[in-house]
Write a protein that holds these residues in place. Sequence first.
Motif, PDB file in Angstrom:
ATOM      1  N   ALA A  87      -9.157  13.350  46.836  1.00  0.00           N
ATOM      2  CA  ALA A  87      -8.021  14.353  47.097  1.00  0.00           C
ATOM      3  C   ALA A  87      -8.485  15.792  47.770  1.00  0.00           C
ATOM      4  N   PRO A  88      -7.457  16.264  48.679  1.00  0.00           N
ATOM      5  CA  PRO A  88      -7.939  17.348  49.359  1.00  0.00           C
ATOM      6  C   PRO A  88      -8.185  18.653  48.448  1.00  0.00           C
ATOM      7  N   PHE A  89      -7.584  18.772  47.252  1.00  0.00           N
ATOM      8  CA  PHE A  89      -7.624  19.948  46.533  1.00  0.00           C
ATOM      9  C   PHE A  89      -9.009  19.806  45.797  1.00  0.00           C
ATOM     10  N   THR A  90      -9.433  18.403  45.197  1.00  0.00           N
ATOM     11  CA  THR A  90     -10.713  18.245  44.622  1.00  0.00           C
ATOM     12  C   THR A  90     -11.819  18.366  45.744  1.00  0.00           C
ATOM     13  N   ALA A  91     -11.712  18.067  47.046  1.00  0.00           N
ATOM     14  CA  ALA A  91     -12.738  18.401  47.980  1.00  0.00           C
ATOM     15  C   ALA A  91     -13.007  19.819  48.140  1.00  0.00           C
ATOM     16  N   LEU A  92     -12.262  20.781  47.577  1.00  0.00           N
ATOM     17  CA  LEU A  92     -12.496  22.177  47.670  1.00  0.00           C
ATOM     18  C   LEU A  92     -13.643  22.696  46.786  1.00  0.00           C
TER      19      LEU A  92
END
Length: 400
Positions: free
Chosen positions: A238-243
Motif C-alpha cells: 500500500a502506498p502509505f505503508t511504503a512510506l
Amino acid sequence: MPTTPSTLDRTTAAERRRTLVRTTRDVAEDLAADALARDQAGRPPTDEVARLREAGLLAALTPPAPERGTDWRTGCAVVRRVASADSSVGEVLARHYVHAWSGRFHASRHHADALEEESVRAQWLWTGASRGTAPDDDSDGQDLTLRPRDSGHVLNGCRFVDTAVAVADRIVVDARCAVTGDILTVLIPPDARGVTVEPAHDRLGQRVAGAGTVVLDRVTVPPGQVLGRRPDDEESTAPFTALAEPALRLALCHVGLGIVEGALSEARDLSRGGRAYRLPGTDPDLFLTYGELASAAQTAIAVVDRATETMAQALDTGARLDDEEAAGVSALVATAETVTSKAALHITARVLELADAPGLDRFWRNARVLTAHHPAAHRLRSIGEHYLNGSHRAVAATFH
C-alpha cells in the motif's frame, strides 16, 4: 469572535509545539555540555535516554493526534536540534520517532491508536530494524523466521539494531513466516522470554547510540504484537505503508544535518576563540573556506527541508495516498539523502583542517558511520530512473 473547539485545538497544539521547542533547546544544551566525554566513554545510552524521558521527549515524539504527539515537520526539527548537540542521541530519537509510527504504517487504525496511547502513557522508547526486500540487499534473505502456533507465532533468529538495543522498550522487526512465506512486521518487548541483546563495542562513530544485536530464541509473539503483513513484492505494498522506509531515511538526514551544524558551530567557536590554525580577520582564504562549507550546508538544508515538507503532506494524506505520490516522495528522500551524505562527509573532514581541538574528529566519525549503509551510486541510478521513466512503484521500491 467566539472560541470554537477547533480554535482551542489549534491553540493547544501551538502551545505544545512552543513548549516542545523550548524543551528541546534545553536538552540539547545539556547534552552538548558533556558530549565529548560521553563519546569517549562509548557506553550504552542509559543516562541519555533517562534525560530524554525526564524531559518528556519520548512521549512527545509520537505520531500526531488530538492532545498528543508531534507533527512530522516539528518532530524532524527536534531530531535535528538534538543531533547538533549529540548525533548519537539524535539518531536514537530519530529512530524512536519513526518506529513509533509503525502502527500507522502497518496495523489497523484501532491497533495503532492503542499502541500510541500506551507509548505516551508509559513513555516507551522505540527502536527496530527491518530487513525489507531491497534490490541491493546482498544477504541471504530474512534472518528472522516465524512459525505459527495456537497462540500466535514463535520467533527465532538475530538482527542487528542501530540504536538503543539494550535500553529500548519496544523493538520493531520484520520476519518471514516459515509456513506461509508472508513477511510480518512484529513488535517485541525486550524483556520477553527468549530475548537477549549483545551490545556492539568500539564502534568508529555514533558510539553512544547503543547499537547491537538482538537474539531471539523461541520468542512467543501473540496476535496483538503482529502489526501487519507486508507483501513480498513491494510493488503490491500500500502506498502509505511504503512510506515507512523513506520516512526513516529522511529522519536520519536530519541527524546528518545536525552533525553538519554541530561541526561548523564548534569549528567557528574555536576559530573565534583563537584555537584555530588560522585566525579570523587575518586570512581571506579562511573566509573562502567557511563560505564554501556554509554554502554546502545550506544547500543540504534546502533539499532536506523540501523532502520533509513533501513527506509531511504525504503522511497527512494517509490512506488516500496514491502510487505516484509515494514514488515521488521516495525520489525526493533519495535526493536529500545523497546531498546530505556528501555534505556531511565533506564538511566534517574539512573542519579538521581549520581547528586543533580534541574531539573535533567525532563529527567525521559519526557522519561516516551514519552514511555507510547506503551507497550513493545506487541512489543516483534510482533517481535517474525515476526522472527518465516517471513515477512507477517498481522504481519507488528501489530507493533503499
